[in-house]
Motif scaffolding. Sequence first.
Motif, short mmCIF file in Angstrom:
data_model
loop_
_atom_site.label_atom_id
_atom_site.label_comp_id
_atom_site.label_asym_id
_atom_site.label_seq_id
_atom_site.Cartn_x
_atom_site.Cartn_y
_atom_site.Cartn_z
N GLY A 114 0.80 -1.22 0.00
CA GLY A 114 0.00 0.00 0.00
C GLY A 114 0.83 1.27 0.00
O GLY A 114 0.28 2.37 0.04
N ALA A 115 2.15 1.13 -0.04
CA ALA A 115 3.02 2.30 -0.04
C ALA A 115 3.00 2.98 -1.40
O ALA A 115 2.69 2.37 -2.42
CB ALA A 115 4.45 1.88 0.31
N LYS A 116 3.34 4.26 -1.41
CA LYS A 116 3.52 4.99 -2.66
C LYS A 116 4.98 4.93 -3.05
O LYS A 116 5.87 5.12 -2.21
CB LYS A 116 3.10 6.45 -2.51
N VAL A 117 5.25 4.62 -4.33
CA VAL A 117 6.61 4.43 -4.80
C VAL A 117 6.89 5.35 -5.99
O VAL A 117 6.07 5.45 -6.91
CB VAL A 117 6.85 2.96 -5.23
N VAL A 118 8.02 6.01 -5.95
CA VAL A 118 8.53 6.76 -7.09
C VAL A 118 9.73 5.97 -7.62
O VAL A 118 10.73 5.82 -6.93
CB VAL A 118 8.96 8.18 -6.71
N ALA A 119 9.59 5.43 -8.83
CA ALA A 119 10.64 4.62 -9.43
C ALA A 119 11.48 5.49 -10.36
O ALA A 119 10.98 5.98 -11.38
CB ALA A 119 10.04 3.45 -10.19
N LEU A 120 12.75 5.71 -9.99
CA LEU A 120 13.67 6.47 -10.83
C LEU A 120 14.51 5.47 -11.61
O LEU A 120 15.41 4.84 -11.07
CB LEU A 120 14.57 7.36 -9.97
N GLU A 121 14.20 5.32 -12.89
CA GLU A 121 14.88 4.32 -13.72
C GLU A 121 15.68 4.99 -14.82
O GLU A 121 15.16 5.84 -15.55
CB GLU A 121 13.86 3.34 -14.32
N SER A 122 16.95 4.62 -14.93
CA SER A 122 17.83 5.25 -15.92
C SER A 122 17.95 4.45 -17.22
O SER A 122 18.55 4.92 -18.17
CB SER A 122 19.24 5.43 -15.32
N ASP A 123 17.38 3.25 -17.26
CA ASP A 123 17.42 2.41 -18.45
C ASP A 123 16.02 2.34 -19.06
O ASP A 123 15.10 1.78 -18.46
CB ASP A 123 17.93 1.01 -18.09
N ASN A 125 14.77 0.53 -21.20
CA ASN A 125 14.26 -0.81 -21.46
C ASN A 125 13.34 -1.32 -20.35
O ASN A 125 12.49 -2.17 -20.60
CB ASN A 125 15.44 -1.79 -21.63
N PHE A 126 13.53 -0.81 -19.13
CA PHE A 126 12.72 -1.29 -18.01
C PHE A 126 11.47 -0.45 -17.77
O PHE A 126 10.59 -0.86 -17.01
CB PHE A 126 13.56 -1.29 -16.73
N ILE A 127 11.37 0.71 -18.38
CA ILE A 127 10.28 1.63 -18.06
C ILE A 127 8.89 1.07 -18.41
O ILE A 127 7.96 1.18 -17.60
CB ILE A 127 10.53 3.00 -18.72
N PRO A 128 8.67 0.47 -19.60
CA PRO A 128 7.33 -0.09 -19.87
C PRO A 128 6.89 -1.11 -18.83
O PRO A 128 5.73 -1.12 -18.40
CB PRO A 128 7.51 -0.73 -21.25
N ARG A 129 7.80 -1.97 -18.44
CA ARG A 129 7.48 -2.98 -17.42
C ARG A 129 7.10 -2.30 -16.10
O ARG A 129 6.12 -2.68 -15.45
CB ARG A 129 8.68 -3.91 -17.23
#
Length: 397
Positions: A114-123, A125-129
């Motif tokens: 139930g936590a809120k997550v901010v995903a900082l992704e530099s690649d 290729n992983f963003i759509p997933r």
Amino acid sequence: MWVPATGLPLRLAPLALAGAGRFCILRTRATTRGDPPRRGLSDSSPQLLPYPDFGESPPWVCKHRLDPKRYVSSRGLAETLVQILRGSQKDPRSLFLECNPGPGVLTQALLETGAKVVALESDRNFIPRLESLGNNLDGKLEVVYCDFFKLDPRKCGLVRPPIMISHVLFQNLGIKALPWSAGIPLKIIGIFPIKNERKALWKLLYDLYSCTSIYRHGRVELNMFISEKEYQKLMANPKNPNLYQVLSVLWQVACEIKVLHVEPWSSFDVYTQNGKLKKPKHKDSLERMQQNLYFIRMTPRRNLFTENLTPINYDVFFHMVKHCFGKRNASLIEHLRSLSPVDAMDILMQTRKNEKVKITDMYPQDFKRLFETIECSKDYTHKWLYDDSMENTYAEN
């Protein structure tokens, strides 16, 4: 500009240089014309060098290169980490900023609590997933094309993703600053970069002591995997003289550091910049696979800043510690006579140290106490001496 967490101005007046010969006394005015004196500002803050150069191509400059990264890919490990991070707190408003989540195994485990997550992704290729994990979660997940370890570059002009400016990022995410004396504004989770672990540690140190970058928002908590080798150096003290160094002192003074979990290096998948699994080929990689990664919590100390150690004069503190470890086997009194015109014997007496004590006998908090004792010496107009030969000490140890 003012540091939001402390109320102290970030800019300093130009240096007034006095003295001759090998040593000179540096003095920085704590106020601008017409301003009243401010408490806690050093009357002697030498700007020995501009913000340190961490190498020709440090990981946060604008040259975009994706080095291999390791990711949490085990569901079991992800669930273990979530239990550790959440603890007894079940607050659904908990905010986690995850650095380079990759395939999103840990991201999903966090979201399920139930936590809120901010995903900082530099690649990319992983963003759509990652974005697919946020479907039907009513904004519980934000995915940003960004590299946490390249936030706030100091050596580039035009900033483009994955490089970002932290205050813009946090403003867009609605993350508000908290005073330094208040609680933790957010928790950051990640793994230090494989190739630039030490440089990342130094960059974060300068940001922390100057209350810039992520630390403009208060006492941001880091929950990071770090290599066993760097962890041992980070936590070293006089009981481990061969590992004890400047980095050990500055981090232990700044933060409460606690081991939360230990995991074999082999538990993590390593991906190339194309989003493909990478297999170890070289002998050094195979040796590394046999080591552990330490999951540690680095919480900035609420009492880090005082009237005598501030975001204004922290650079003097850094210089003092680096000066001392430049000749680590020398006595403290020898260093004091090179560092300050203040009576060395008086400083030893106030800090309850004898003439025979060596630098490697000093614990991290002893260095802070030493610095503050010199800073509050009221009988001296100038507190610090600067030896030209010490410029080289700004090369990171």
